[in-house]
Design a protein around this motif. Structure first.
Motif, short mmCIF file in Angstrom:
data_model
loop_
_atom_site.label_atom_id
_atom_site.label_comp_id
_atom_site.label_asym_id
_atom_site.label_seq_id
_atom_site.Cartn_x
_atom_site.Cartn_y
_atom_site.Cartn_z
N ASP A 1 52.01 56.16 49.13
CA ASP A 1 52.50 54.89 48.46
C ASP A 1 51.71 54.46 47.54
N TYR A 2 51.66 55.26 46.36
CA TYR A 2 50.66 54.95 45.30
C TYR A 2 51.12 53.55 44.71
N GLU A 3 52.56 53.39 44.40
CA GLU A 3 52.77 52.46 43.69
C GLU A 3 52.56 51.28 44.11
N GLU A 4 53.04 51.19 45.44
CA GLU A 4 52.76 49.74 46.14
C GLU A 4 51.23 49.41 46.27
N ASN A 5 50.45 50.55 46.61
CA ASN A 5 48.95 50.15 46.76
C ASN A 5 48.44 49.73 45.59
N VAL A 6 48.48 50.44 44.39
CA VAL A 6 48.01 50.21 43.26
C VAL A 6 48.59 48.80 42.70
N GLN A 7 49.53 48.38 42.98
CA GLN A 7 50.03 46.97 42.63
C GLN A 7 49.26 45.94 43.44
N ALA A 8 49.00 46.35 44.75
CA ALA A 8 48.11 45.62 45.29
C ALA A 8 46.90 45.56 44.79
N PHE A 9 46.27 46.37 44.54
CA PHE A 9 44.82 46.44 43.92
C PHE A 9 44.88 45.46 42.44
N ASN A 10 46.10 45.82 41.75
CA ASN A 10 46.00 45.00 40.38
C ASN A 10 46.05 43.52 40.66
N GLY A 11 46.98 43.08 41.73
CA GLY A 11 46.91 41.85 42.17
C GLY A 11 45.46 41.23 42.51
N ALA A 12 44.74 42.17 43.28
CA ALA A 12 43.29 41.55 43.61
C ALA A 12 42.30 41.51 42.58
N LEU A 13 42.74 42.45 41.48
CA LEU A 13 42.04 42.40 40.38
C LEU A 13 42.15 41.04 39.55
N VAL A 14 43.38 40.51 39.58
CA VAL A 14 43.87 39.37 38.76
C VAL A 14 43.05 38.10 39.66
N LEU A 15 43.15 38.06 40.83
CA LEU A 15 42.66 37.15 41.96
C LEU A 15 41.13 37.12 41.57
N TYR A 16 40.41 38.31 41.75
CA TYR A 16 38.92 38.51 41.59
C TYR A 16 38.52 37.67 40.18
N ARG A 17 38.95 37.99 38.97
CA ARG A 17 38.91 37.65 37.72
C ARG A 17 39.24 36.01 37.68
N ARG A 18 40.12 35.61 38.32
CA ARG A 18 40.28 34.14 38.24
C ARG A 18 39.21 33.52 39.01
N ILE A 19 38.95 33.93 40.30
CA ILE A 19 37.73 33.39 41.09
C ILE A 19 36.44 33.31 40.04
N GLN A 20 35.98 34.50 39.38
CA GLN A 20 35.22 34.43 38.70
C GLN A 20 34.97 33.29 37.49
N GLN A 21 36.20 33.16 36.93
CA GLN A 21 36.45 32.30 36.00
C GLN A 21 36.15 30.65 36.56
N LEU A 22 36.69 30.37 37.76
CA LEU A 22 36.38 29.08 38.11
C LEU A 22 35.01 28.94 38.49
N LYS A 23 34.36 29.78 38.87
CA LYS A 23 32.87 29.87 39.09
C LYS A 23 31.98 29.50 37.90
N ASP A 24 32.31 30.42 36.67
CA ASP A 24 31.84 30.03 35.45
C ASP A 24 31.92 28.62 34.98
N ILE A 25 33.22 28.14 35.26
CA ILE A 25 33.56 26.83 34.56
C ILE A 25 32.90 25.67 35.46
N LYS A 26 32.57 26.14 37.08
CA LYS A 26 31.76 25.17 37.60
C LYS A 26 30.35 25.12 37.26
N ASN A 27 29.93 26.31 36.97
CA ASN A 27 28.48 26.54 36.42
C ASN A 27 28.11 25.75 35.30
N GLU A 28 29.24 25.79 34.28
CA GLU A 28 28.97 25.16 32.82
C GLU A 28 28.86 23.88 33.18
N GLY A 29 29.69 23.57 34.18
CA GLY A 29 29.52 21.83 34.29
C GLY A 29 28.21 21.35 35.01
N VAL A 30 27.47 22.27 35.64
CA VAL A 30 26.25 21.61 36.18
C VAL A 30 25.25 21.13 35.31
#
Length: 248
Positions: free
Chosen positions: A219-248
């Motif tokens: 089920d490659y197509e379904e699996n890779v969609q799940a990974f790419n979704g996790a990639l978007v989530l991971y990057r957004r979490i990192q962005q929020l961490k960076d924003i928070k650190n900049e505000g400290v």
């Protein structure tokens, strides 16, 4: 020691720091596959950690015996890290198995680990590989997706009965869903770079307890969609961490 790899016919320079587990492409840090998959919730690990703590307490506290405050504190502190100690032990076995299997794929020489549990895992892998006439194409292959900009290390690629697989070796107690997201990420990047069509993904579970299990997934197509979704989530979490650190 920093590893240097040339991918895409030398057009992409990838470096990997095995101590920090950091990938960089042309001097810029990129996400690693295992880090991305790490954002996916793993409730089973929580219950496992709780069970490790309870098991530790059960061994340390005896019925009918009294304990003072310092003794209880020491027991509870040990219970708090019991899962980490267990995980480190399992990780050591996993490292031994991985290194021995990688050496076998590279050289064809059978050099089993001395550690008994690691040896059982290794021998189970050899039996599977020989019985199924597995032809290995790659081992510990560094991959990078130019389109999605992530990197990783693929355990192996192989051919079985005319079908080409991307595979990963696990020493866990079960095969979890996120393993398919991980291998789909390797498949996506490997196909992108090499043009080789992959038929499926395969997980080889060589448990530290001696259990052995093989699962295939197509089920490659379904699996890779799940990974790419996790990639978007991971990057957004990192962005929020960076924003928070900049505000400290």
């Amino acid at each position: 020691m920093i590893e240097t790899h040339k991918l895409y016919g030398g057009a992409v320079g990838l470096t990997f720091d095995p101590d920090k587990h950091i990938y960089e492409v042309d001097g810029e840090r990129v996400e690693g596959v295992t880090g991305v998959v790490g954002v996916i919730a793993k409730p089973a690990l929580m219950y496992w950690a709780v069970n490790m703590a309870l098991s530790y307490i059960g061994k340390k506290i005896k019925a009918g015996k009294s304990y003072d405050e310092i003794q209880l504190k020491k027991i509870l502190e040990g219970a708090k890290i019991a899962h980490k100690v267990k995980k480190e032990d399992a990780g050591d076995i996993g490292t031994l198995v991985h290194e021995a299997i990688e050496s076998y794929i590279r050289t064809g020489k059978e050099e089993p680990p001395i550690h008994e549990k690691a040896k059982v895992c290794y021998n189970n892998f050899l039996t599977w590989a020989k019985d199924n006439k597995v032809k290995f194409l790659e081992t510990e292959r560094k991959i990078y997706s130019k389109e999605h900009q992530y990197a990783g290390t693929m355990d192996f690629a192989c051919v079985i009965d005319g079908k080409t697989y991307v595979g990963d070796i696990k020493t866990s107690n079960a095969i979890y869903n996120e393993y398919w997201f991980q291998t789909s990420a390797y498949q996506q990047a490997y196909q992108e770079e090499t043009g080789i069509e992959i038929d499926g993904q395969i997980i080889v579970r060589v448990s530290r307890n001696g259990d052995f299990e093989i699962q295939e997934n197509y089920d490659y197509e379904e699996n890779v969609q799940a990974f790419n979704g996790a990639l978007v989530l991971y990057r957004r979490i990192q962005q929020l961490k960076d924003i928070k650190n900049e505000g400290v």
